[in-house]
Write an enzyme that holds these catalytic residues in place. Structure first.
Site, PDB file in Angstrom:
ATOM      1  N   ARG A  71       0.835  -1.220   0.000  1.00 44.78           N
ATOM      2  CA  ARG A  71       0.000   0.000   0.000  1.00 44.78           C
ATOM      3  C   ARG A  71       0.860   1.257   0.000  1.00 44.78           C
ATOM      4  O   ARG A  71       0.478   2.275  -0.578  1.00 44.78           O
ATOM      5  CB  ARG A  71      -0.939   0.021   1.202  1.00 44.78           C
ATOM      6  N   LYS A 107      -6.157   0.370   2.738  1.00 43.98           N
ATOM      7  CA  LYS A 107      -7.274  -0.569   2.802  1.00 43.98           C
ATOM      8  C   LYS A 107      -7.149  -1.469   4.036  1.00 43.98           C
ATOM      9  O   LYS A 107      -6.107  -2.074   4.275  1.00 43.98           O
ATOM     10  CB  LYS A 107      -7.294  -1.418   1.528  1.00 43.98           C
TER      11      LYS A 107
END
Length: 123
Positions: A71, A107
């Site tokens: 990420r 996320k």
């Protein structure tokens, strides 16, 4: 990375490798008339590693550490090395410089503090 404390030496080495990759891609671009660009993400912590597959074995790594590093890469900027705030704090004492902290949406984690690795001011 000589003279590095063994506790986070691996993290310093990873950052040095990221800088070396940036330098290498610049040389490749210069000599091949391309414009390849890298976007990198770094995190540290525990993970699980192993070989999967019976007919075509492949080495892989899994875990929260890997997911967050991914990420960091995917929410980063082209040409930059984005690193988690926690990892950047471990590197402060080793002469690495970072920009100001910022938040990225991760996320499953929500907003996480991250920084861009700028350079290393001492070896």
């Amino acid at each position: 990375s000589s003279g590095i404390n063994a506790e986070y030496g691996y993290l310093c080495t990873l950052c040095e490798f990221a800088f070396a990759m940036q330098d290498c891609i610049k040389r490749i671009n210069k000599h091949s008339f391309n414009n390849f660009q890298l976007r990198m993400g770094i995190n540290h912590g525990s993970l699980v590693a192993g070989v999967i597959g019976a007919t075509k074995p492949q080495y892989d790594i899994w875990g929260n550490t890997v997911n967050v590093a991914s990420r960091m890469e995917s929410t980063g900027k082209i040409g930059k090395i984005q690193i988690t705030e926690d990892s950047s704090r471990k590197l402060d004492r080793y002469g690495f410089r970072f920009d100001e902290p910022h938040f990225v949406q991760v996320k499953g984690k929500g907003n996480m503090k991250a920084r861009f690795l700028i350079d290393r001011v001492s070896s």
